[in-house]
Structures are given as C-alpha cells and as structure tokens.
Design an enzyme around this catalytic site. Structure first.
Site, PDB file in Angstrom:
ATOM      1  N   ASN A  86      14.878 -16.966 -67.502  1.00 29.51           N
ATOM      2  CA  ASN A  86      16.238 -16.476 -67.232  1.00 29.51           C
ATOM      3  C   ASN A  86      17.280 -17.552 -67.509  1.00 29.51           C
ATOM      4  OD1 ASN A  86      15.212 -13.995 -66.272  1.00 29.51           O
ATOM      5  ND2 ASN A  86      14.780 -14.945 -64.290  1.00 29.51           N
ATOM      6  N   HIS A  90      16.891  -5.004 -56.570  1.00 22.42           N
ATOM      7  CA  HIS A  90      15.913  -6.080 -56.395  1.00 22.42           C
ATOM      8  C   HIS A  90      15.239  -6.061 -55.012  1.00 22.42           C
ATOM      9  CE1 HIS A  90      14.794 -10.466 -56.208  1.00 22.42           C
ATOM     10  NE2 HIS A  90      14.536 -10.228 -57.479  1.00 22.42           N
ATOM     11  N   GLU A 126      23.214  -3.996 -58.283  1.00 23.62           N
ATOM     12  CA  GLU A 126      23.199  -5.165 -59.160  1.00 23.62           C
ATOM     13  C   GLU A 126      24.239  -4.947 -60.245  1.00 23.62           C
ATOM     14  OE1 GLU A 126      19.154  -6.062 -60.492  1.00 23.62           O
ATOM     15  OE2 GLU A 126      18.421  -5.581 -58.508  1.00 23.62           O
ATOM     16  N   SER A 134      17.816  -6.359 -63.194  1.00 25.55           N
ATOM     17  CA  SER A 134      16.926  -7.460 -63.554  1.00 25.55           C
ATOM     18  C   SER A 134      15.782  -7.064 -64.472  1.00 25.55           C
ATOM     19  CB  SER A 134      16.375  -8.118 -62.293  1.00 25.55           C
ATOM     20  OG  SER A 134      15.623  -7.192 -61.542  1.00 25.55           O
ATOM     21  N   ASP A 158      25.341  -7.679 -56.487  1.00 24.58           N
ATOM     22  CA  ASP A 158      24.421  -8.769 -56.814  1.00 24.58           C
ATOM     23  C   ASP A 158      24.619  -9.094 -58.295  1.00 24.58           C
ATOM     24  OD1 ASP A 158      22.193 -10.111 -57.882  1.00 24.58           O
ATOM     25  OD2 ASP A 158      20.818  -9.295 -56.386  1.00 24.58           O
ATOM     26  N   HIS A 171      22.285 -11.752 -62.572  1.00 24.00           N
ATOM     27  CA  HIS A 171      22.097 -11.839 -64.024  1.00 24.00           C
ATOM     28  C   HIS A 171      23.408 -11.750 -64.802  1.00 24.00           C
ATOM     29  CE1 HIS A 171      17.734 -11.722 -63.724  1.00 24.00           C
ATOM     30  NE2 HIS A 171      17.928 -10.905 -62.710  1.00 24.00           N
ATOM     31  N   LYS A 187      19.599 -18.908 -62.631  1.00 22.60           N
ATOM     32  CA  LYS A 187      19.399 -18.158 -63.864  1.00 22.60           C
ATOM     33  C   LYS A 187      20.262 -18.749 -64.982  1.00 22.60           C
ATOM     34  CE  LYS A 187      17.059 -14.677 -61.440  1.00 22.60           C
ATOM     35  NZ  LYS A 187      17.088 -13.675 -60.406  1.00 22.60           N
TER      36      LYS A 187
HETATM   37  C1  LIG Z   1      16.333 -13.336 -59.275  1.00 23.16           C
HETATM   38  C2  LIG Z   1      17.093 -12.378 -58.491  1.00 23.16           C
HETATM   39  C3  LIG Z   1      17.442 -12.643 -57.178  1.00 23.16           C
HETATM   40  C4  LIG Z   1      16.896 -13.836 -56.443  1.00 23.16           C
HETATM   41  O1  LIG Z   1      17.478 -15.011 -56.876  1.00 23.16           O
HETATM   42  P1  LIG Z   1      16.665 -16.390 -56.723  1.00 23.16           P
HETATM   43  O2  LIG Z   1      17.715 -17.425 -56.739  1.00 23.16           O
HETATM   44  O3  LIG Z   1      15.747 -16.448 -57.890  1.00 23.16           O
HETATM   45  O4  LIG Z   1      15.925 -16.330 -55.437  1.00 23.16           O
HETATM   46  C5  LIG Z   1      18.258 -11.757 -56.525  1.00 23.16           C
HETATM   47  N1  LIG Z   1      18.711 -10.648 -57.130  1.00 23.16           N
HETATM   48  C6  LIG Z   1      18.368 -10.345 -58.387  1.00 23.16           C
HETATM   49  C7  LIG Z   1      18.892  -9.113 -59.009  1.00 23.16           C
HETATM   50  C8  LIG Z   1      17.540 -11.181 -59.108  1.00 23.16           C
HETATM   51  O5  LIG Z   1      17.146 -10.869 -60.331  1.00 23.16           O
END
Ligand SMILES: *Cc1c(COP(=O)(O)O)cnc(C)c1O
Length: 394
Positions: A51, A138, A180, A184, A209, A212, A244
């Site tokens: 990522n 997620h 999101e 993801s 969220d 990404h 990421k």
């Molecule tokens: C990766 C991810 C997380 C968690 O983030 P980390 O910092 O890797 O723990 C939360 N939400 C989504 C949509 C993700 O893809």
C-alpha cells in the site's frame, strides 16, 4: 492428560477445516526490499501488493527524519499520551493534520485499526444510537461498531437509494453513518458528496475512513475531503493512516473540537496504550512535507493507473478502477492462489485475498500500483497476467 487437550482437539479440527477449504494463510517473509523490488524465499520479485502508493516507505529524507528523532527522543515513547508519552513532535503532527484536513483538531493513534476501533466505539457511548455502515467496511470499523454494542445496519455497498431509505425513516435515536473513501479490497470510491448530503438532511453524523484516499485523492493529495471538497460541516469526522500512501506508520482521527475531547476522555485504545514512538511521529511529519513537495509522485501514479487500464482493455480483461487498488475477481480461493503462484514464477508478487477478508466466492487478486513502479513494470505485470490466464484459464 494436559489440561488443554480438549481445546487442542477442537483447535486441530478448526485448523484442518481452514486448510481443507484452501483458506489457510501465513505471512510471506520479505527478505529484502528496495523500492518495488523485493526478495521472498530467495526469489527476487516485483512487488504489486504493497500500500506504499507514493513510494515513500524508503524515502531518504523520511528515513533521516526518523533516525534523527530516534537519536534525540529515543526509541520508545515510554507511556500512554495522557501520562508522559506525548512529545512536541506528536503535537506538531496533530496540528499539521488538523490544518491539512481543515478540521479543528486531530488525535494520533498507533495504527488505523486502533483509530477506528477507538473512535467508533467511543463516539457512540451513551444515548440512543444507530449506526449505518457500508457492507464492505473494513474489519476495524465493524469491530468498533460491535464493541460499541449499539444497533447497526450494514447497507448494500455504495447503494445510495438503500442508504437514503434507511435515513428517511423517522427515528428517535441519533444516527451515525460510516464509510470508507476508497474501499480497501475493491478500489472503488464512495460517492461521499451524496453520502454527506444524505447525512446532513437527516441530521446524521458522518465518519469517513480515508485510509486509502490520503495521499492519493485530491488536487494536492490531501485525500477524499479535498477530492470531494468537503468542509467540516459536510464531513465532521475523518480517519486517516500514515502507514499506506505516506509510507510510515500510525493513524489519526480529525474533527470538531468536542469530538476529539470526547475521544481523549473515552477512547480506550488511546488511553491505555503506549503512544506512537516519537521517531514515527517525526517520519510522518516529514512524509506530509514530502507529499506536498513532490506532487510528481501522485501525477506518475495516476498515469500508471491509466496505463494499467489501457493495457487491461487491450488484452480483453475487465476494466480496472481509477485508484491504485486494482482487484481482479477470480471467485475460487484455490484458483486465486494458483494464479498468484503462476505470477510469482514470472517474477511478479501479487497476493490473493480470500475469505474472511472478502466474501465467499469473491476471492481475488488485489493488485496495487505505486508511484515507484515504472511503465515497463506495469507492462510486464499485464503480460504476466495474460500468460497466466492462458495457462490457468480464468
Ligand atoms: C489498513 C486499513 C485500516 C487500518 O490501518 P492500519 O494503520 O494499517 O492499522 C483501516 N481502515 C482501512 C479501510 C484500511 O484499509
């Protein structure tokens, strides 16, 4: 007999079940990493599953910032933030995030999983509440919802009519919608403008969220809020990660003052966990600077995304997405892993995603593109996909 023998028997049969279904997973060990080139099991491969969308995970200035902070502040932060684990670096990072996202304040977390778990469960404590979340949200969001113990509904993926229906129903509870920005495992973008509009007209709180989206979306890489031009009134709460596109580690939640104050009082993963090490905060600060200074990275990434889509079309594959996350849905878990093997034999590292991460029958290759890939590497990937398709018929 050892005291855990009964448990042991159950354990072996669950493990056997998992194996039988082709769902047994174990992490590959990365022996070396240099840009997009990695060595796994002594095999040099081009990495198409990280990522690290902007190629910042090995940026010299960011590495240096981390090393210098370690010299100055030490390695561990030694305590939770409310005790003595918050340094001026953490504070600067929170202020920088608040500015970048255009929200009142930001709060740091050790990782995105903790941020979601903490924020979602803490925000809803007390009072009558109902949560609506996209079906593909997620695991960390779902766990936050489950930990909160409040009523919730998962609406069909990006189904705006479905969401509107649910929000149009008169209720006596406060409501929260969680989505999101870029999903993801699917790489599609939620219609956040529409979601925000539906939330506002029904007095519903919105939590985005942007794990990404940050660094990838928006005119200057500030993420989904910039892409959809959502101010604090339109999107009061946003979560983002440094692990990421920013190539570091850690996460934040940003929003109105009162929400952040509430999180500091109530969010258990914030209160009861040793804070992010200062070198991580220093690296994240530097990564945000680099994000802004090196806009060519995102430009190149988006060129590669277009190039990949053109290449897919030329070979008769189904269209990809407009983001760095490019799923290729295969269906069967076993077949998915066979294709991964085939790709590895040709020097390309792609990881198969299987249940429970995705639904049964929706196993897929999750290909990710990064600004550190070259056009030639993307061409090579497409040729390999084509060759493996000929061999394995998918
Ligand atoms: C990766 C991810 C997380 C968690 O983030 P980390 O910092 O890797 O723990 C939360 N939400 C989504 C949509 C993700 O893809």
């Amino acid at each position: 007999m050892p005291s855990d023998s009964i448990y042991d028997a159950g354990l072996s049969s669950s493990l056997a079940d998992i194996r039988e279904q082709g769902l047994f997973r174990s992490p590959p060990i990365i022996e070396q990493r240099e840009g997009t080139r990695i060595v796994v099991n002594h095999r040099p491969l081009i990495n198409f599953c990280s990522n690290d969308y902007l190629g910042l995970a090995q940026h010299p200035q960011i590495k240096q910032a981390m090393a210098e902070a370690a010299q100055r502040y030490g390695t561990g932060s030694s305590a939770s933030p409310l005790i003595c684990g918050k340094t001026t670096l953490h504070q600067q990072l929170e202020q920088k995030i608040a500015k970048l996202t255009g929200r009142d304040r930001a709060l740091l977390f050790n990782c995105g999983f903790m941020a979601n778990l903490a924020a979602v469960s803490a925000l809803v404590g007390g009072g009558k509440l109902e949560i609506f979340l996209d079906r593909l949200c997620h695991a960390s969001i779902l766990d936050g919802v489950l930990a909160s113990g409040v009523r919730f509904q998962r609406y069909p993926h990006v189904d705006m009519a479905g969401l509107k229906n649910r929000l149009d129903k008169p209720v006596d509870s406060t409501r929260l919608v969680i989505t999101e920005s870029i999903f993801s495992m699917d790489g599609d973008i939620a219609p956040l403008d529409e979601i925000s509009r539906l939330c506002r007209r029904s007095d519903t709180l919105l939590y985005i969220d942007d794990a990404h989206g940050l660094g990838v979306l928006g005119k200057s890489g500030r993420g989904a809020l910039e892409h959809f031009m959502l101010g604090q009134d339109e999107a009061p709460l946003v979560m983002g990660t440094f692990g990421k596109a920013l190539g570091v580690h850690g996460a934040f939640v940003a929003g109105k003052e009162a929400y952040i104050d509430l999180l500091i009082q109530r969010a258990r993963p914030y209160i009861y966990s040793t804070s992010m090490p200062a070198p991580v905060a220093a690296a994240a600060l530097k990564a945000l600077e680099v994000l802004n200074a090196e806009q060519h990275r995102r430009a190149h990434l988006h060129e590669l995304i277009d190039h990949y889509n053109t290449g897919l079309a030329a070979k008769g594959f189904e269209a990809g997405t407009s983001t760095p996350i490019q799923p290729l849905i295969i269906g069967s878990a076993q077949k998915t892993m066979e294709i991964c093997e085939c790709l590895q034999d040709q020097g390309v590292f792609v990881m198969g995603i299987r249940p429970p991460t995705v639904a049964r029958g929706e196993s897929r290759l999750r290909i990710t593109l990064s600004a550190s890939h070259s056009v030639e590497e993307v061409d090579h990937l497409i040729n390999c996909l084509d060759a493996c398709r000929d061999k394995l018929d998918f």
